[in-house]
Scaffold this motif. Sequence first.
Motif, mmCIF file in Angstrom:
data_model
loop_
_atom_site.group_PDB
_atom_site.id
_atom_site.type_symbol
_atom_site.label_atom_id
_atom_site.label_comp_id
_atom_site.label_asym_id
_atom_site.label_seq_id
_atom_site.Cartn_x
_atom_site.Cartn_y
_atom_site.Cartn_z
ATOM 1 N N PHE A 39 0.831 -1.207 0.000
ATOM 2 C CA PHE A 39 0.000 0.000 0.000
ATOM 3 C C PHE A 39 0.864 1.255 0.000
ATOM 4 C CE2 PHE A 39 -1.806 3.392 2.656
ATOM 5 C CZ PHE A 39 -2.902 3.747 1.882
ATOM 6 N N PHE A 40 1.902 1.267 0.819
ATOM 7 C CA PHE A 40 2.763 2.444 0.920
ATOM 8 C C PHE A 40 3.619 2.610 -0.337
ATOM 9 C CE2 PHE A 40 1.910 0.884 5.223
ATOM 10 C CZ PHE A 40 1.330 2.013 5.775
ATOM 11 N N SER A 43 1.202 3.997 -3.029
ATOM 12 C CA SER A 43 0.835 5.387 -2.733
ATOM 13 C C SER A 43 1.989 6.330 -3.051
ATOM 14 C CB SER A 43 0.441 5.523 -1.256
ATOM 15 O OG SER A 43 -0.674 4.719 -0.968
ATOM 16 N N VAL A 46 2.334 6.638 -6.923
ATOM 17 C CA VAL A 46 1.215 7.420 -7.473
ATOM 18 C C VAL A 46 1.429 8.907 -7.217
ATOM 19 C CG1 VAL A 46 -1.244 7.950 -7.201
ATOM 20 C CG2 VAL A 46 -0.498 5.569 -7.395
ATOM 21 N N LEU A 47 1.762 9.266 -6.000
ATOM 22 C CA LEU A 47 1.957 10.678 -5.657
ATOM 23 C C LEU A 47 3.160 11.267 -6.390
ATOM 24 C CD1 LEU A 47 1.205 10.576 -1.815
ATOM 25 C CD2 LEU A 47 -0.286 11.398 -3.657
ATOM 26 N N LEU A 101 -7.702 -0.317 -4.300
ATOM 27 C CA LEU A 101 -6.328 0.153 -4.440
ATOM 28 C C LEU A 101 -5.862 0.039 -5.890
ATOM 29 C CD1 LEU A 101 -3.841 1.286 -3.044
ATOM 30 C CD2 LEU A 101 -3.126 -1.066 -2.520
ATOM 31 N N PHE A 104 -7.011 3.049 -7.668
ATOM 32 C CA PHE A 104 -6.155 4.171 -7.273
ATOM 33 C C PHE A 104 -4.806 4.103 -7.991
ATOM 34 C CE2 PHE A 104 -2.862 5.739 -4.242
ATOM 35 C CZ PHE A 104 -3.178 7.087 -4.293
ATOM 36 N N ALA A 105 -4.200 2.917 -8.041
ATOM 37 C CA ALA A 105 -2.912 2.747 -8.721
ATOM 38 C C ALA A 105 -3.030 3.016 -10.206
ATOM 39 C CB ALA A 105 -2.389 1.328 -8.487
#
Length: 327
Positions: A39-40, A43, A46-47, A101, A104-105
Amino acid sequence: MAEEFFWSESDEPHALRRRQMLAAYPEIKELFGPDPSGFFKISGVVLLQICAAALVRDLGWPFIVLLAYFFGAFLNHNLFLAIHELSHNLVFATPLLNKILGIFANLPVGIPMSITFQKYHLDHHNYQGIQGLDVDIPSYSEGRIVRNTASKIVWVFFQLFFYALRPLFVNPKPPGLWEALNLSAQLLFDAALVYFAGYKPLAFLILSTFLGGGLHPMAGHFISEHYVFQKGQETYSYYGPLNLLTWNVGYHNEHHDFPRIPGSKLYKLKQIAPEFYEGLASHSSWIEVIYRYITDPTIGPFCRTIRRPENNMLCRRLNEMGIKKSS
């Protein structure tokens, strides 16, 4: 160059090797299960990619293309393989959270694909080598058209299009609610990006996806995984540094042997049972794989192993239950 696929009269090799490995090393089961640290990682990428996209709004197009190839392509391909990890539910314990997720990815990729990819990728594992079910296999049309170095360069450059569009022609599946959610989230993100930052950031993201899936080191895994470079072997691992950026997808024999092991632990599988992999041919460079595919006149789209449904264990079981699964 091969004029026909390589036909196998046996089942795919991974089910048998899985049983043998578990019998010899039952502790392998301790590697099963999700790795929440994914997850980290997702994230962060993506950011980082969204920030990179926002920063290109004032750059000229030559710089945007160069940045997309030498930076953005690595990040978007990383996210593509994160989606691959999520398709096996290897970040969270529940499929629902992995799907969310995955959407999101998908955002920096620019084009919705996460949910559809999962549908077809699981078929690739269940029905490896069966035309019409395993859509990772090139079509006969591709094999007949891609016949020389020039056509192979074009094919590799656009291979992401073949990879994405082939399933729609070979084995179309009706979209459902999750595809609609994936599409809606992607359109909202793309529209917001254009509204607040202009068209160049979105173009940068899509270029990063397209360039990273073609003549790019990261895209070498598309060819290295299942194209036959040594007769009699249909899956190949890559043991090189780019595994650090690709969720260890290079450990591909290991992944097909145990799809329930997250990429972060696949190297441990090889450490536990090295004798099962020492005799298998492998790759050390994805760049070399692409170069050899393009320049070697004996290698082309037909260099894949295929089998009939009756030579697939899952198909046989489904047929026994009265559920016909044919290519």
